[in-house]
Design an enzyme around this catalytic site. Structure first.
Site, PDB file in Angstrom:
ATOM      1  N   TYR A  52      74.675 -18.084  53.123  1.00 57.83           N
ATOM      2  CA  TYR A  52      73.865 -18.448  51.957  1.00 57.83           C
ATOM      3  C   TYR A  52      74.259 -19.841  51.446  1.00 57.83           C
ATOM      4  O   TYR A  52      73.405 -20.697  51.187  1.00 57.83           O
ATOM      5  CB  TYR A  52      74.051 -17.399  50.851  1.00 57.83           C
ATOM      6  CG  TYR A  52      73.162 -17.618  49.646  1.00 57.83           C
ATOM      7  CD1 TYR A  52      71.826 -17.217  49.664  1.00 57.83           C
ATOM      8  CD2 TYR A  52      73.640 -18.227  48.491  1.00 57.83           C
ATOM      9  CE1 TYR A  52      71.001 -17.412  48.557  1.00 57.83           C
ATOM     10  CE2 TYR A  52      72.830 -18.427  47.384  1.00 57.83           C
ATOM     11  CZ  TYR A  52      71.513 -18.009  47.427  1.00 57.83           C
ATOM     12  OH  TYR A  52      70.694 -18.207  46.335  1.00 57.83           O
ATOM     13  N   SER A  98      70.644 -23.684  44.807  1.00 56.78           N
ATOM     14  CA  SER A  98      71.511 -22.759  44.059  1.00 56.78           C
ATOM     15  C   SER A  98      72.775 -23.510  43.667  1.00 56.78           C
ATOM     16  O   SER A  98      73.196 -24.445  44.379  1.00 56.78           O
ATOM     17  CB  SER A  98      71.885 -21.568  44.942  1.00 56.78           C
ATOM     18  OG  SER A  98      72.974 -20.861  44.381  1.00 56.78           O
TER      19      SER A  98
HETATM   20  P1  NAD Z   1      63.707 -12.422  44.523  1.00 56.16           P
HETATM   21  O1  NAD Z   1      64.272 -11.535  45.590  1.00 56.16           O
HETATM   22  O2  NAD Z   1      63.415 -11.861  43.181  1.00 56.16           O
HETATM   23  O3  NAD Z   1      62.393 -13.127  45.087  1.00 56.16           O
HETATM   24  C1  NAD Z   1      62.389 -13.721  46.349  1.00 56.16           C
HETATM   25  C2  NAD Z   1      60.953 -13.752  46.849  1.00 56.16           C
HETATM   26  O4  NAD Z   1      60.962 -14.360  48.141  1.00 56.16           O
HETATM   27  C3  NAD Z   1      60.356 -12.355  47.017  1.00 56.16           C
HETATM   28  O5  NAD Z   1      59.027 -12.350  46.572  1.00 56.16           O
HETATM   29  C4  NAD Z   1      60.453 -12.099  48.506  1.00 56.16           C
HETATM   30  O6  NAD Z   1      59.461 -11.199  48.982  1.00 56.16           O
HETATM   31  C5  NAD Z   1      60.259 -13.513  49.046  1.00 56.16           C
HETATM   32  N1  NAD Z   1      60.829 -13.658  50.384  1.00 56.16           N
HETATM   33  C6  NAD Z   1      62.102 -13.385  50.774  1.00 56.16           C
HETATM   34  N2  NAD Z   1      62.227 -13.624  52.088  1.00 56.16           N
HETATM   35  C7  NAD Z   1      61.013 -14.042  52.530  1.00 56.16           C
HETATM   36  C8  NAD Z   1      60.506 -14.424  53.796  1.00 56.16           C
HETATM   37  N3  NAD Z   1      61.267 -14.398  54.894  1.00 56.16           N
HETATM   38  N4  NAD Z   1      59.220 -14.814  53.880  1.00 56.16           N
HETATM   39  C9  NAD Z   1      58.419 -14.831  52.800  1.00 56.16           C
HETATM   40  N5  NAD Z   1      58.844 -14.460  51.575  1.00 56.16           N
HETATM   41  C10 NAD Z   1      60.123 -14.078  51.446  1.00 56.16           C
HETATM   42  O7  NAD Z   1      64.752 -13.622  44.441  1.00 56.16           O
HETATM   43  P2  NAD Z   1      64.932 -14.777  43.358  1.00 56.16           P
HETATM   44  O8  NAD Z   1      66.218 -14.515  42.670  1.00 56.16           O
HETATM   45  O9  NAD Z   1      63.695 -14.986  42.564  1.00 56.16           O
HETATM   46  O10 NAD Z   1      65.187 -16.010  44.344  1.00 56.16           O
HETATM   47  C11 NAD Z   1      64.274 -17.077  44.498  1.00 56.16           C
HETATM   48  C12 NAD Z   1      65.045 -18.300  44.956  1.00 56.16           C
HETATM   49  O11 NAD Z   1      66.004 -18.645  43.962  1.00 56.16           O
HETATM   50  C13 NAD Z   1      65.842 -18.063  46.242  1.00 56.16           C
HETATM   51  O12 NAD Z   1      65.770 -19.215  47.054  1.00 56.16           O
HETATM   52  C14 NAD Z   1      67.261 -17.852  45.737  1.00 56.16           C
HETATM   53  O13 NAD Z   1      68.231 -18.206  46.710  1.00 56.16           O
HETATM   54  C15 NAD Z   1      67.266 -18.791  44.553  1.00 56.16           C
HETATM   55  N6  NAD Z   1      68.323 -18.494  43.577  1.00 56.16           N
HETATM   56  C16 NAD Z   1      68.303 -17.333  42.845  1.00 56.16           C
HETATM   57  C17 NAD Z   1      69.331 -17.104  41.918  1.00 56.16           C
HETATM   58  C18 NAD Z   1      69.370 -15.847  41.069  1.00 56.16           C
HETATM   59  O14 NAD Z   1      70.396 -15.639  40.370  1.00 56.16           O
HETATM   60  N7  NAD Z   1      68.330 -15.025  41.054  1.00 56.16           N
HETATM   61  C19 NAD Z   1      70.345 -18.032  41.756  1.00 56.16           C
HETATM   62  C20 NAD Z   1      70.333 -19.190  42.514  1.00 56.16           C
HETATM   63  C21 NAD Z   1      69.303 -19.416  43.421  1.00 56.16           C
END
Ligand code: NAD
Length: 285
Positions: free
Chosen positions: A192, A179
């Protein structure tokens, strides 16, 4: 009266005339097409953690479109089974913070596929709490979900690769979803941010240890990616020099690019995909 489109939108917003402002209505360009990268891509065996929603789902779909076999480890049974039934993904319900369950799913996948070519370590949660309310258990829990599984998967993969009689001719690719918060912070984000800082450093440590198996390790640092398709305000868009908020497919294209067969000279890199927000200089108003 403003004569520029963006200024008119800002004026509408200030006057309360703008309710919902979706990314797809962004100014200055044609409606956005949610695209995938088209590059010659021989089929590979790809594991995506957290592939049932959001960025992980877009990554899983990008590899499916590139004719790869895709396995998803996710804790969401309902979304995972739907993905398996409708899109042909091999789904394992796993809480990635449970190291035994993670190892067992990994072993089962190896039994089915014999090896894995690409691992996308993406599962993650954001849990933002004021420092006075964030318990030590809260802090550790975020690391257990966001950081430690990338190490465990890499360790299991290296151990498996050392047991093979012949090396995998492709080598491999590991892509870790970090991130931009590993570079900058808001208040109340200790757990985080520490988890993402850990992932960004783990990327180059793993690059060294997985090198002998021909596996490259890179990270992607997304900025604001609108996974929930929330209504956006004009200022949300204008905050980004790219004049929009990110879509999950913005990250999926980079994951596919990093995994491409010829791209083994990109190694230990962190690619920021944030519409320019992190590089933007901000002065006090
Ligand atoms: P999201 O919540 O849409 O999806 C996350 C997925 O991970 C879900 O399917 C959830 O069920 C799964 N998950 C969460 N905890 C889990 C666990 N303990 N075991 C198994 N599965 C688990 O989130 P996203 O925004 O798609 O995030 C995906 C990655 O991208 C993350 O690592 C997040 O930190 C990173 N990220 C997201 C953003 C953003 O703005 N969306 C920005 C920077 C980084």
């Amino acid at each position: 009266m403003a004569d520029n489109y963006l200024e008119r939108r800002m004026e509408d917003m200030r006057n309360g005339r703008l309710q919902n402002y979706k990314t797809s209505n962004r100014p200055g360009s044609a409606p956005m097409k949610k695209g995938y990268l088209h590059i010659p891509f021989p089929p590979r065996r790809v594991l995506v953690t957290g592939g049932a929603h959001g960025i992980g789902l877009a990554i899983a779909r990008a590899f499916l479109k590139a004719d790869c076999k895709v396995a998803v480890f996710d804790r969401d049974m309902e979304a995972g089974e739907k993905l398996a039934n409708e899109e042909g993904v091999r789904f394992y319900q796993v809480d990635v913070s449970d190291s035994e369950a993670l190892q067992s799913a990994f072993d089962n996948l190896i039994k089915a596929w014999l090896d894995i070519d690409i691992i996308i370590s993406n599962a993650g949660v954001g849990d933002f709490k004021p420092i006075t309310e964030c318990s030590i258990e809260d802090f550790k829990r975020v690391l257990d979900i966001n950081l430690t599984p990338a190490f465990i998967l890499a360790k299991l993969w290296a151990t498996h690769r050392s047991s093979l009689p012949l090396p995998n001719p492709f080598g491999g690719r590991m892509v870790i979803v970090s991130s931009t918060r590993h570079l900058q912070s808001e208040i109340s984000t200790e757990a985080y941010t520490a988890s993402k800082g850990g992932l960004s450093s783990l990327t180059h440590a793993l690059m060294m240890s997985l090198s002998e198996y021909g596996i490259t390790v890179n990270s992607i640092s997304p900025g604001w990616i609108n996974v929930a398709e929330e209504p956006l305000r004009a200022e949300d868009l204008l905050h980004h020099p790219s004049r929009r908020v990110g879509e999950p497919e913005d990250i999926a294209r980079v994951a596919l690019f990093l995994a491409a067969p010829d791209n083994n000279f990109i190694n230990g890199a962190d690619i920021v995909v944030d519409g320019g927000a992190t590089r933007r200089m901000i002065y006090p108003e």
